[in-house]
Design a protein around this motif. Structure first.
Motif, PDB file in Angstrom:
ATOM      1  N   LEU A  11       3.823  10.723   6.534  1.00 19.54           N
ATOM      2  CA  LEU A  11       4.172   9.330   6.247  1.00 19.54           C
ATOM      3  C   LEU A  11       2.897   8.493   6.244  1.00 19.54           C
ATOM      4  O   LEU A  11       2.095   8.581   7.181  1.00 19.54           O
ATOM      5  CB  LEU A  11       5.144   8.809   7.305  1.00 19.54           C
ATOM      6  N   VAL A  12       2.729   7.703   5.202  1.00 10.97           N
ATOM      7  CA  VAL A  12       1.539   6.867   5.087  1.00 10.97           C
ATOM      8  C   VAL A  12       1.917   5.542   4.443  1.00 10.97           C
ATOM      9  O   VAL A  12       2.895   5.476   3.672  1.00 10.97           O
ATOM     10  CB  VAL A  12       0.455   7.596   4.258  1.00 10.97           C
ATOM     11  N   GLN A  13       1.188   4.502   4.755  1.00 11.32           N
ATOM     12  CA  GLN A  13       1.432   3.201   4.136  1.00 11.32           C
ATOM     13  C   GLN A  13       0.823   3.166   2.732  1.00 11.32           C
ATOM     14  O   GLN A  13      -0.134   3.897   2.433  1.00 11.32           O
ATOM     15  CB  GLN A  13       0.823   2.090   4.983  1.00 11.32           C
ATOM     16  N   ALA A  14       1.377   2.316   1.910  1.00 15.31           N
ATOM     17  CA  ALA A  14       0.840   2.142   0.559  1.00 15.31           C
ATOM     18  C   ALA A  14      -0.651   1.796   0.641  1.00 15.31           C
ATOM     19  O   ALA A  14      -1.075   1.017   1.491  1.00 15.31           O
ATOM     20  CB  ALA A  14       1.598   1.040  -0.165  1.00 15.31           C
ATOM     21  N   GLY A  15      -1.408   2.431  -0.247  1.00 13.11           N
ATOM     22  CA  GLY A  15      -2.853   2.264  -0.236  1.00 13.11           C
ATOM     23  C   GLY A  15      -3.585   3.297   0.589  1.00 13.11           C
ATOM     24  O   GLY A  15      -4.814   3.405   0.511  1.00 13.11           O
ATOM     25  N   GLY A  16      -2.844   4.067   1.354  1.00  9.14           N
ATOM     26  CA  GLY A  16      -3.454   5.077   2.207  1.00  9.14           C
ATOM     27  C   GLY A  16      -3.729   6.373   1.472  1.00  9.14           C
ATOM     28  O   GLY A  16      -3.543   6.473   0.253  1.00  9.14           O
ATOM     29  N   SER A  17      -4.183   7.363   2.245  1.00 11.10           N
ATOM     30  CA  SER A  17      -4.583   8.651   1.676  1.00 11.10           C
ATOM     31  C   SER A  17      -3.962   9.798   2.461  1.00 11.10           C
ATOM     32  O   SER A  17      -3.697   9.684   3.664  1.00 11.10           O
ATOM     33  CB  SER A  17      -6.110   8.793   1.715  1.00 11.10           C
ATOM     34  N   LEU A  18      -3.765  10.895   1.765  1.00  6.98           N
ATOM     35  CA  LEU A  18      -3.349  12.154   2.370  1.00  6.98           C
ATOM     36  C   LEU A  18      -4.036  13.281   1.621  1.00  6.98           C
ATOM     37  O   LEU A  18      -4.358  13.142   0.432  1.00  6.98           O
ATOM     38  CB  LEU A  18      -1.833  12.355   2.289  1.00  6.98           C
ATOM     39  N   ARG A  19      -4.210  14.408   2.316  1.00  2.00           N
ATOM     40  CA  ARG A  19      -4.760  15.602   1.679  1.00  2.00           C
ATOM     41  C   ARG A  19      -3.822  16.769   1.921  1.00  2.00           C
ATOM     42  O   ARG A  19      -3.539  17.120   3.065  1.00  2.00           O
ATOM     43  CB  ARG A  19      -6.136  15.924   2.241  1.00  2.00           C
ATOM     44  N   LEU A  20      -3.354  17.344   0.841  1.00  2.00           N
ATOM     45  CA  LEU A  20      -2.483  18.512   0.918  1.00  2.00           C
ATOM     46  C   LEU A  20      -3.298  19.791   0.734  1.00  2.00           C
ATOM     47  O   LEU A  20      -4.268  19.799  -0.016  1.00  2.00           O
ATOM     48  CB  LEU A  20      -1.399  18.453  -0.153  1.00  2.00           C
ATOM     49  N   ASN A  83      -5.326   9.512  -2.965  1.00  6.47           N
ATOM     50  CA  ASN A  83      -5.806   8.199  -2.530  1.00  6.47           C
ATOM     51  C   ASN A  83      -4.982   7.096  -3.183  1.00  6.47           C
ATOM     52  O   ASN A  83      -4.278   7.334  -4.170  1.00  6.47           O
ATOM     53  CB  ASN A  83      -7.279   8.029  -2.900  1.00  6.47           C
ATOM     54  N   SER A  84      -5.089   5.911  -2.640  1.00  5.68           N
ATOM     55  CA  SER A  84      -4.379   4.742  -3.185  1.00  5.68           C
ATOM     56  C   SER A  84      -2.906   5.061  -3.419  1.00  5.68           C
ATOM     57  O   SER A  84      -2.351   4.780  -4.497  1.00  5.68           O
ATOM     58  CB  SER A  84      -5.042   4.284  -4.492  1.00  5.68           C
ATOM     59  N   LEU A  85      -2.292   5.643  -2.428  1.00  7.17           N
ATOM     60  CA  LEU A  85      -0.903   6.075  -2.574  1.00  7.17           C
ATOM     61  C   LEU A  85       0.038   4.900  -2.783  1.00  7.17           C
ATOM     62  O   LEU A  85      -0.168   3.810  -2.225  1.00  7.17           O
ATOM     63  CB  LEU A  85      -0.484   6.894  -1.365  1.00  7.17           C
ATOM     64  N   VAL A 116       5.975  14.035   1.312  1.00  6.59           N
ATOM     65  CA  VAL A 116       5.048  12.905   1.323  1.00  6.59           C
ATOM     66  C   VAL A 116       5.884  11.636   1.177  1.00  6.59           C
ATOM     67  O   VAL A 116       6.651  11.505   0.220  1.00  6.59           O
ATOM     68  CB  VAL A 116       4.024  12.998   0.186  1.00  6.59           C
ATOM     69  N   THR A 117       5.756  10.742   2.141  1.00 13.50           N
ATOM     70  CA  THR A 117       6.496   9.491   2.118  1.00 13.50           C
ATOM     71  C   THR A 117       5.510   8.336   2.206  1.00 13.50           C
ATOM     72  O   THR A 117       4.698   8.289   3.137  1.00 13.50           O
ATOM     73  CB  THR A 117       7.493   9.406   3.278  1.00 13.50           C
ATOM     74  N   VAL A 118       5.584   7.444   1.231  1.00 13.31           N
ATOM     75  CA  VAL A 118       4.682   6.291   1.186  1.00 13.31           C
ATOM     76  C   VAL A 118       5.520   5.029   1.394  1.00 13.31           C
ATOM     77  O   VAL A 118       6.408   4.729   0.597  1.00 13.31           O
ATOM     78  CB  VAL A 118       3.929   6.221  -0.140  1.00 13.31           C
ATOM     79  N   SER A 119       5.235   4.309   2.458  1.00 14.61           N
ATOM     80  CA  SER A 119       5.984   3.099   2.757  1.00 14.61           C
ATOM     81  C   SER A 119       5.295   1.886   2.150  1.00 14.61           C
ATOM     82  O   SER A 119       4.077   1.831   2.039  1.00 14.61           O
ATOM     83  CB  SER A 119       6.121   2.925   4.267  1.00 14.61           C
ATOM     84  N   SER A 120       6.108   0.902   1.776  1.00 15.06           N
ATOM     85  CA  SER A 120       5.548  -0.309   1.140  1.00 15.06           C
ATOM     86  C   SER A 120       5.195  -1.348   2.165  1.00 15.06           C
ATOM     87  O   SER A 120       5.520  -1.252   3.335  1.00 15.06           O
ATOM     88  CB  SER A 120       6.553  -0.865   0.135  1.00 15.06           C
TER      89      SER A 120
END
Length: 120
Positions: A11-20, A83-85, A116-120
């Motif tokens: 879970l990440v906020q909008a604008g965040g990054s993750l690496r799979l 990036n920039s999720l 992958v969950t991107v919160s607004s």
């Protein structure tokens, strides 16, 4: 036998990054194309990015400039730097690997999927 193990979702906020990451192990002679796909609720699975064994890449228009696919052939691993999720990137992400076994048979395997969950 060959196994694929995915990791890195969350879970990440909008604008965040993750690496799979997606690592293949077992009786592999050669890994050919590797890729990432995603499936959002109520939608069909769609291509996100692919990378060939000569490092040629292809991206969905929706992720160009934000996502980067890469691979480590020594580890039989494919990565997806996101990036920039955006909330619309929320989905289950699946890796896909085309490979040749030590017995010279060719297969196309899917990973188990990572959310992958991107919160607004």
């Amino acid at each position: 036998q060959v196994q694929l193990v995915e990791s890195g979702g969350g879970l990440v906020q909008a604008g965040g990054s993750l690496r799979l990451s997606c690592a293949a192990s077992g009786s592999i002679f050669r890994v050919n194309a590797m890729g990432w796909y995603r499936q959002a609720p109520g939608k069909q699975r769609e291509l996100v990015a692919t990378i060939t064994n000569d490092i040629s890449t292809n991206y969905a228009d929706s992720v160009k400039g934000r996502f980067t696919i890469s691979r480590d052939n020594a580890k039989n691993t494919v990565y997806l730097q996101m990036n920039s999720l955006k909330p619309e990137d929320t989905a289950v992400y699946y890796c896909n690997i085309n490979f040749v076994t030590t017995g010279r048979s060719q297969y196309d395997y899917w990973g188990q999927g990572t959310q992958v969950t991107v919160s607004s």
